[in-house]
Design a protein around this motif. Structure first.
Motif, PDB file in Angstrom:
ATOM      1  N   ILE A 258       5.761  -0.171  12.447  1.00 26.72           N
ATOM      2  CA  ILE A 258       5.049  -0.367  11.184  1.00 26.72           C
ATOM      3  C   ILE A 258       3.803   0.503  11.121  1.00 26.72           C
ATOM      4  O   ILE A 258       3.390   0.911  10.032  1.00 26.72           O
ATOM      5  CB  ILE A 258       4.704  -1.861  10.966  1.00 26.72           C
ATOM      6  CG1 ILE A 258       4.182  -2.092   9.533  1.00 26.72           C
ATOM      7  CG2 ILE A 258       3.695  -2.346  11.988  1.00 26.72           C
ATOM      8  CD1 ILE A 258       5.172  -1.750   8.451  1.00 26.72           C
ATOM      9  N   ARG A 259       3.184   0.822  12.250  1.00 30.70           N
ATOM     10  CA  ARG A 259       2.034   1.728  12.246  1.00 30.70           C
ATOM     11  C   ARG A 259       2.473   3.130  11.829  1.00 30.70           C
ATOM     12  O   ARG A 259       1.792   3.810  11.067  1.00 30.70           O
ATOM     13  CB  ARG A 259       1.365   1.778  13.622  1.00 30.70           C
ATOM     14  CG  ARG A 259       0.731   0.466  14.073  1.00 30.70           C
ATOM     15  CD  ARG A 259      -0.113   0.691  15.317  1.00 30.70           C
ATOM     16  NE  ARG A 259      -1.369   1.360  14.979  1.00 30.70           N
ATOM     17  CZ  ARG A 259      -2.022   2.193  15.792  1.00 30.70           C
ATOM     18  NH1 ARG A 259      -1.520   2.491  16.978  1.00 30.70           N
ATOM     19  NH2 ARG A 259      -3.164   2.739  15.412  1.00 30.70           N
ATOM     20  N   TRP A 260       3.608   3.577  12.360  1.00 32.03           N
ATOM     21  CA  TRP A 260       4.110   4.893  11.983  1.00 32.03           C
ATOM     22  C   TRP A 260       4.488   4.919  10.504  1.00 32.03           C
ATOM     23  O   TRP A 260       4.141   5.862   9.782  1.00 32.03           O
ATOM     24  CB  TRP A 260       5.329   5.256  12.837  1.00 32.03           C
ATOM     25  CG  TRP A 260       5.104   5.171  14.318  1.00 32.03           C
ATOM     26  CD1 TRP A 260       3.935   5.369  14.995  1.00 32.03           C
ATOM     27  CD2 TRP A 260       6.084   4.859  15.322  1.00 32.03           C
ATOM     28  NE1 TRP A 260       4.125   5.204  16.335  1.00 32.03           N
ATOM     29  CE2 TRP A 260       5.433   4.888  16.578  1.00 32.03           C
ATOM     30  CE3 TRP A 260       7.447   4.562  15.281  1.00 32.03           C
ATOM     31  CZ2 TRP A 260       6.106   4.641  17.765  1.00 32.03           C
ATOM     32  CZ3 TRP A 260       8.122   4.315  16.472  1.00 32.03           C
ATOM     33  CH2 TRP A 260       7.450   4.354  17.692  1.00 32.03           C
ATOM     34  N   TYR A 261       5.197   3.879  10.091  1.00 35.23           N
ATOM     35  CA  TYR A 261       5.647   3.816   8.696  1.00 35.23           C
ATOM     36  C   TYR A 261       4.451   3.771   7.748  1.00 35.23           C
ATOM     37  O   TYR A 261       4.419   4.473   6.720  1.00 35.23           O
ATOM     38  CB  TYR A 261       6.531   2.586   8.500  1.00 35.23           C
ATOM     39  CG  TYR A 261       7.211   2.505   7.142  1.00 35.23           C
ATOM     40  CD1 TYR A 261       8.497   2.993   6.972  1.00 35.23           C
ATOM     41  CD2 TYR A 261       6.560   1.944   6.048  1.00 35.23           C
ATOM     42  CE1 TYR A 261       9.130   2.910   5.733  1.00 35.23           C
ATOM     43  CE2 TYR A 261       7.178   1.860   4.807  1.00 35.23           C
ATOM     44  CZ  TYR A 261       8.461   2.355   4.660  1.00 35.23           C
ATOM     45  OH  TYR A 261       9.079   2.292   3.433  1.00 35.23           O
ATOM     46  N   SER A 262       3.463   2.953   8.064  1.00 32.75           N
ATOM     47  CA  SER A 262       2.301   2.831   7.187  1.00 32.75           C
ATOM     48  C   SER A 262       1.511   4.121   7.131  1.00 32.75           C
ATOM     49  O   SER A 262       0.926   4.469   6.093  1.00 32.75           O
ATOM     50  CB  SER A 262       1.401   1.684   7.645  1.00 32.75           C
ATOM     51  OG  SER A 262       0.900   1.911   8.953  1.00 32.75           O
ATOM     52  N   CYS A 263       1.481   4.870   8.230  1.00 31.02           N
ATOM     53  CA  CYS A 263       0.812   6.176   8.245  1.00 31.02           C
ATOM     54  C   CYS A 263       1.406   7.090   7.185  1.00 31.02           C
ATOM     55  O   CYS A 263       0.687   7.742   6.419  1.00 31.02           O
ATOM     56  CB  CYS A 263       0.936   6.799   9.637  1.00 31.02           C
ATOM     57  SG  CYS A 263       0.193   8.431   9.801  1.00 31.02           S
ATOM     58  N   VAL A 264       2.722   7.129   7.120  1.00 31.63           N
ATOM     59  CA  VAL A 264       3.420   7.946   6.125  1.00 31.63           C
ATOM     60  C   VAL A 264       3.135   7.430   4.719  1.00 31.63           C
ATOM     61  O   VAL A 264       2.821   8.209   3.798  1.00 31.63           O
ATOM     62  CB  VAL A 264       4.936   7.946   6.409  1.00 31.63           C
ATOM     63  CG1 VAL A 264       5.697   8.660   5.286  1.00 31.63           C
ATOM     64  CG2 VAL A 264       5.220   8.596   7.755  1.00 31.63           C
ATOM     65  N   ALA A 265       3.231   6.131   4.528  1.00 34.41           N
ATOM     66  CA  ALA A 265       3.067   5.543   3.198  1.00 34.41           C
ATOM     67  C   ALA A 265       1.651   5.763   2.665  1.00 34.41           C
ATOM     68  O   ALA A 265       1.471   6.121   1.493  1.00 34.41           O
ATOM     69  CB  ALA A 265       3.388   4.054   3.242  1.00 34.41           C
ATOM     70  N   TYR A 266       0.642   5.544   3.499  1.00 25.58           N
ATOM     71  CA  TYR A 266      -0.737   5.685   3.037  1.00 25.58           C
ATOM     72  C   TYR A 266      -1.038   7.124   2.636  1.00 25.58           C
ATOM     73  O   TYR A 266      -1.744   7.370   1.655  1.00 25.58           O
ATOM     74  CB  TYR A 266      -1.718   5.233   4.125  1.00 25.58           C
ATOM     75  CG  TYR A 266      -1.629   3.774   4.496  1.00 25.58           C
ATOM     76  CD1 TYR A 266      -1.076   2.825   3.635  1.00 25.58           C
ATOM     77  CD2 TYR A 266      -2.091   3.324   5.738  1.00 25.58           C
ATOM     78  CE1 TYR A 266      -0.984   1.492   3.982  1.00 25.58           C
ATOM     79  CE2 TYR A 266      -2.012   1.981   6.094  1.00 25.58           C
ATOM     80  CZ  TYR A 266      -1.454   1.073   5.212  1.00 25.58           C
ATOM     81  OH  TYR A 266      -1.376  -0.248   5.568  1.00 25.58           O
ATOM     82  N   TYR A 267      -0.508   8.085   3.398  1.00 21.74           N
ATOM     83  CA  TYR A 267      -0.766   9.490   3.043  1.00 21.74           C
ATOM     84  C   TYR A 267      -0.066   9.860   1.739  1.00 21.74           C
ATOM     85  O   TYR A 267      -0.643  10.544   0.884  1.00 21.74           O
ATOM     86  CB  TYR A 267      -0.307  10.424   4.162  1.00 21.74           C
ATOM     87  CG  TYR A 267      -0.687  11.868   3.899  1.00 21.74           C
ATOM     88  CD1 TYR A 267      -2.018  12.275   3.943  1.00 21.74           C
ATOM     89  CD2 TYR A 267       0.273  12.819   3.568  1.00 21.74           C
ATOM     90  CE1 TYR A 267      -2.377  13.590   3.683  1.00 21.74           C
ATOM     91  CE2 TYR A 267      -0.077  14.147   3.309  1.00 21.74           C
ATOM     92  CZ  TYR A 267      -1.405  14.518   3.370  1.00 21.74           C
ATOM     93  OH  TYR A 267      -1.763  15.826   3.106  1.00 21.74           O
ATOM     94  N   ALA A 268       1.160   9.386   1.563  1.00 19.26           N
ATOM     95  CA  ALA A 268       1.882   9.688   0.323  1.00 19.26           C
ATOM     96  C   ALA A 268       1.166   9.095  -0.882  1.00 19.26           C
ATOM     97  O   ALA A 268       1.071   9.729  -1.953  1.00 19.26           O
ATOM     98  CB  ALA A 268       3.312   9.164   0.413  1.00 19.26           C
ATOM     99  N   GLU A 269       0.654   7.863  -0.746  1.00 25.49           N
ATOM    100  CA  GLU A 269      -0.058   7.249  -1.863  1.00 25.49           C
ATOM    101  C   GLU A 269      -1.367   7.974  -2.151  1.00 25.49           C
ATOM    102  O   GLU A 269      -1.795   8.076  -3.305  1.00 25.49           O
ATOM    103  CB  GLU A 269      -0.316   5.771  -1.555  1.00 25.49           C
ATOM    104  CG  GLU A 269       0.941   4.928  -1.479  1.00 25.49           C
ATOM    105  CD  GLU A 269       1.793   5.020  -2.743  1.00 25.49           C
ATOM    106  OE1 GLU A 269       1.222   4.828  -3.850  1.00 25.49           O
ATOM    107  OE2 GLU A 269       2.998   5.280  -2.628  1.00 25.49           O
ATOM    108  N   TYR A 270      -2.008   8.493  -1.114  1.00 24.08           N
ATOM    109  CA  TYR A 270      -3.211   9.316  -1.306  1.00 24.08           C
ATOM    110  C   TYR A 270      -2.875  10.559  -2.131  1.00 24.08           C
ATOM    111  O   TYR A 270      -3.595  10.905  -3.083  1.00 24.08           O
ATOM    112  CB  TYR A 270      -3.781   9.707   0.060  1.00 24.08           C
ATOM    113  CG  TYR A 270      -4.700  10.895   0.051  1.00 24.08           C
ATOM    114  CD1 TYR A 270      -6.001  10.808  -0.454  1.00 24.08           C
ATOM    115  CD2 TYR A 270      -4.276  12.125   0.555  1.00 24.08           C
ATOM    116  CE1 TYR A 270      -6.846  11.908  -0.458  1.00 24.08           C
ATOM    117  CE2 TYR A 270      -5.117  13.227   0.558  1.00 24.08           C
ATOM    118  CZ  TYR A 270      -6.402  13.116   0.050  1.00 24.08           C
ATOM    119  OH  TYR A 270      -7.231  14.220   0.044  1.00 24.08           O
ATOM    120  N   LEU A 271      -1.761  11.232  -1.800  1.00 22.04           N
ATOM    121  CA  LEU A 271      -1.376  12.427  -2.552  1.00 22.04           C
ATOM    122  C   LEU A 271      -1.085  12.087  -4.009  1.00 22.04           C
ATOM    123  O   LEU A 271      -1.466  12.827  -4.924  1.00 22.04           O
ATOM    124  CB  LEU A 271      -0.155  13.083  -1.904  1.00 22.04           C
ATOM    125  CG  LEU A 271      -0.368  13.726  -0.531  1.00 22.04           C
ATOM    126  CD1 LEU A 271       0.935  14.325  -0.022  1.00 22.04           C
ATOM    127  CD2 LEU A 271      -1.447  14.800  -0.581  1.00 22.04           C
TER     128      LEU A 271
END
Length: 835
Positions: free
Chosen positions: A536-549
């Motif tokens: 979930i840490r790896w997954y959330s890392c991806v999700a948070y960056y995508a939402e930032y973009l």
């Protein structure tokens, strides 16, 4: 320089400029031209403000040359001097040999209040065997002119133009075109072959942070065919609506790489080249020609080659899934093999290899004489991880069709990984936060590529040492991420990266980005280790960056082009004065004052932060190498999260590059319409090339695309073409996934949040109810979910409750199937508590 009456255009003679192609020793900068020869017309600080175009004729006589580069340069001594920042005032020309070339150079954007000269310049860049060693240029009929100049700066669409995607639009993708704001009127979509109007709609007048526009949205039209847009007396060129609209750009991309081959005979461009280009390691040397020339000059870089190899091979894997594209897949694999051979041979066997070699002239191919170029090898973990990534990808793709070559690739990948891991281990007790001293890289860059190479090697071999290091390095990547909302901003932003876990400097790129690498690393971990506690840490890392973009893309609406980065108003203090060798080497600025002016020209986000739509520039200008790596990060995240919105935003970036920009021009040479020449001094104009990218004028933060052709904004680079292929491999993968299976759970989720208390109710069809669980980041879940079966017996409701651990940070919850973690549904929190 002489007068000649041998040929002329106006009067009885012309100016003749003659020069040797090289001197008896190289120039002062290794690998760069031997020198310059210049003819200058001198003026006494004349004011040319009433004129905006220079016209002249030039006749080059260079027997045996495939490509001819010639520079015209304006000198101004007013408040803004020329040549100026970002090579303003320079215009490189590719000339047709042994004929008169009429050159017109529009200069409305150039300061010309105190003009002191026009220079005609030839750079001594050697010659191929069999070509002349003395060049001749005859110059005549130099004039000042006044014309209606092309639009060159601003967010508004060029007058009387429609900005649209020249390559066309995929059937189910958003279809948007833009025009300058006008009175509300209709626009029409016209079938090119029948002339029939197939759609008529009202223009949508839109006002955004970057201006006022008329928006033509025809996304609902799904019929494949050839069309044009018409509004009043304005219309576009024909374009396609079809699922394969991007395929032609991929053929052009692989053509571009073929034409950039080093060490191969490419008809019409060059013969076998650079057989006297050597890498040095102690008393050892190897010839390092091969792979691809990097840019408009003839340089070669390991990272660029490895990225291109992986992009080609992963794209080929997706194309192979459709029989109609198998020929293109075969060409990509063939081209990638050429690059792999270069990576394999550029290796001294002990971790040392040449990471970069500057080369900006033709050599005679004879070892041991004055025109040889050499580069020193180095043992850098980032370079060895990068090589291992490319080599293990080669193993994966070639293992069925060429097992022997695949085995060589795997052996090399394992060896290179060992060398990289050994350097890290030698640091002893130092934490990964301190690794910036290794190989002039950042901890984020090193940890990201190390994670990616390690996971791919684990996939290939199943050996635990690779998995162990991947998980360790992934912790550093996550620790580099800003996972809490920044204080003082006008809108909540999180998810971007810092250079290191110390979070002292936001990760920013000024011409060649690497934003895709940490996201690819996390996505690969998620797909490989679905049961891992850190998933979930790896997954959330991806999700948070995508939402930032997604959040920052709103600041360039309606283009939706991804901005470059957040900057602090004191970031200029990071620039040493003068810039030393190392991280800032070769960039000739900016000064601290220029850096600060550029930052303050961005959008004020509050709290001392500014959002630059374009990077803060050093000498190198052009944003495609930054933009497309963010786009690749977005498509990678979209594949992991099954996020259609992210894919659509990614496609807007491609559309920006091929016509959906304020200048309504395609920037890929040979694709679409109104593309301009690129700076390609040695190889000429190549179909499929992309430049470094759209830039800004001086310290501004708005698009600037002039007719001036110079390095670096107009320079052709392999890097943006690589990222173009990388992005399209994900778009094809998503399309293939849609054709085959749906990996999202068929469930509905509702969220209620009061303060930091969260309740998530999920309605699940009974057929999907087996082994469901929830994983969450920034939420402490309270025991097992409660379950209530619906009265009809077809579904049941599961309710999870939890506490948001930090209300100053985003949170995410993911419902997964224990039988197969690829089947999942995510619920993303926001500062307001709404999903």
């Amino acid at each position: 320089m002489t007068l000649t009456d041998q040929r002329c255009r106006d009067g009885g003679h012309s100016i003749r400029l003659q020069s040797p192609t090289k001197l008896d020793r190289p120039g002062p900068e290794p690998g760069r031209p031997f020198g310059l020869t210049t003819a200058q017309r001198v003026f006494d600080r004349e004011d040319w403000s009433d004129f905006n175009r220079i016209s002249f004729w030039v006749y080059p006589d260079l027997p045996g040359f495939h490509s001819i580069s010639f520079l015209v340069q304006l000198r101004n001594e007013g408040e803004i001097k020329l040549p100026g920042p970002g090579r303003l005032g320079m215009n490189f020309l590719n000339l047709e040999n042994q004929q008169w070339n009429h050159i017109v150079w529009e200069i409305p954007d150039l300061p010309r209040d105190q003009v002191t000269g026009i220079e005609f310049q030839y750079r001594l860049q050697g010659h191929e065997n069999g070509a002349t060693d003395v060049v001749t240029f005859d110059i005549d009929q130099l004039e000042l002119q006044r014309v209606e100049a092309d639009y060159f700066e601003g967010w508004g669409v060029a007058p009387n133009r429609i900005a649209y995607c020249h390559s066309g639009y995929r059937t189910n993708s958003p279809k948007v075109a833009l025009m300058q704001a006008t009175d509300p009127r209709q626009f029409e979509l016209v079938d090119v072959f029948s002339g029939r109007v197939v759609l008529e709609k009202t223009v949508d007048p839109t006002e955004s942070r970057v201006g006022r526009f008329s928006v033509f949205d025809f996304s609902e039209f799904l019929q494949p065919g050839k069309y044009l847009i018409r509004s009043g007396d304005r219309s576009t060129q024909p374009f396609a609506i079809d699922d394969d609209v991007w395929v032609s750009t991929l053929w052009k991309s692989v053509n571009y790489f073929y034409c950039q081959r080093c060490g191969d005979a490419i008809e019409g461009i060059h013969d076998v080249c650079h057989e006297d280009w050597r890498g040095l390691h102690g008393d050892q040397s190897i010839v390092i020609n091969g792979g691809w020339h990097d840019a408009g000059d003839l340089c070669q870089g390991l990272k660029n080659s490895c990225d291109a190899i992986v992009a080609m091979l992963t794209l080929a894997e997706q194309l192979r899934l459709h029989e109609s594209n198998s020929e293109l897949a075969d060409r990509l694999i063939e081209e990638a093999r050429w690059g792999l051979r270069y990576v394999l041979k550029n290796n001294f066997g002990d971790g040392h290899r040449v990471a970069w070699a500057t080369h900006d002239y033709w050599t005679n191919g004879t070892l041991g004489d004055a025109d040889d170029v050499t580069a020193k090898a180095r043992n850098g973990p980032r370079e060895n991880f990068t090589a291992a990534w490319a080599e293990v990808t080669g193993y994966r793709v070639f293992q069925d069709q060429d097992p022997q070559f695949a085995a060589v690739c795997l052996e090399a990948a394992q060896a290179d990984w060992e060398f990289a891991a050994e350097v890290i281990q030698k640091e002893g007790g130092r934490s990964l936060a301190d690794l910036s001293g290794i190989g002039q890289t950042t901890p984020l860059d090193l940890a990201s590529i190390g994670t990616l190479a390690s996971v791919e090697l684990y996939r290939a071999t199943g050996e635990s040492q690779y998995a162990k290091l991947a998980v360790e390095l992934a912790d550093t990547v996550i620790d580099c991420q800003c996972r809490a909302y920044l204080d003082g901003l006008n809108i909540p932003l999180a998810g971007f990266f810092n250079e290191s876990p110390r979070k002292q400097q936001i990760y920013q790129s000024h011409h060649r980005g690497h934003a895709h690498v940490p996201i690819m690393a996390m996505q690969t971990l998620c797909e490989t280790f679905g049961d891992h506690a850190n998933w979930i840490r790896w997954y959330s890392c991806v999700a948070y960056y995508a939402e930032y973009l997604k959040a920052i893309a709103t600041y360039t609406a309606p283009y939706q082009v991804l901005p470059a980065a957040l900057y602090r108003d004191d970031d200029h203090l990071q620039i040493p004065q003068p810039p030393p060798r190392g991280r800032f080497a070769g960039y000739a600025g900016p000064t601290r004052n220029s850096f600060r002016r550029q930052v303050l020209a961005g959008h004020d986000m509050g709290g001392g932060y500014y959002l630059r739509r374009f990077p803060v520039w050093f000498m190198i200008r052009g944003h495609f190498g930054v933009l497309l790596t963010k786009t690749k990060a977005l498509t990678t995240a979209a594949r992991l999260r099954d996020d259609q919105q992210a894919l659509e935003l990614a496609e807007r970036q491609l559309q920006w590059i091929v016509g959906g920009n304020p200048f309504a021009r395609s920037t890929m040479y040979g694709e679409g319409h109104d593309y301009v020449p690129h700076y390609s001094a040695m190889s000429g104009q190549i179909v499929g090339s992309l430049p470094v990218g759209i830039e800004t004028l001086l310290d501004h933060d708005q698009p600037y695309w002039s007719v001036h052709n110079h390095m670096n904004s107009k320079e052709t680079w392999v890097y943006p073409v690589t990222q173009w292929m990388f992005v399209l491999s994900d778009l094809l993968a998503r399309q293939n996934a849609g054709d085959n299976e749906q990996k999202s759970l068929t469930l509905n989720a509702t969220l209620s949040q009061q303060g930091n208390q969260v309740e998530i109710k999920v309605t699940v069809p009974n057929r999907d109810s087996h082994g469901l669980s929830m994983r969450a980041d920034n939420i402490a879940l309270e025991g097992k979910p409660t379950m209530i079966e619906e009265s009809n017996g077809d579904s049941h409701q599961m309710t999870w409750r939890g506490t948001v651990q930090s209300i100053d940070a985003p949170w995410i919850a993911v419902v997964t199937s224990d039988r197969n973690v690829t089947f999942r549904k995510e619920i993303l929190g926001s500062p307001s508590g709404s999903p």
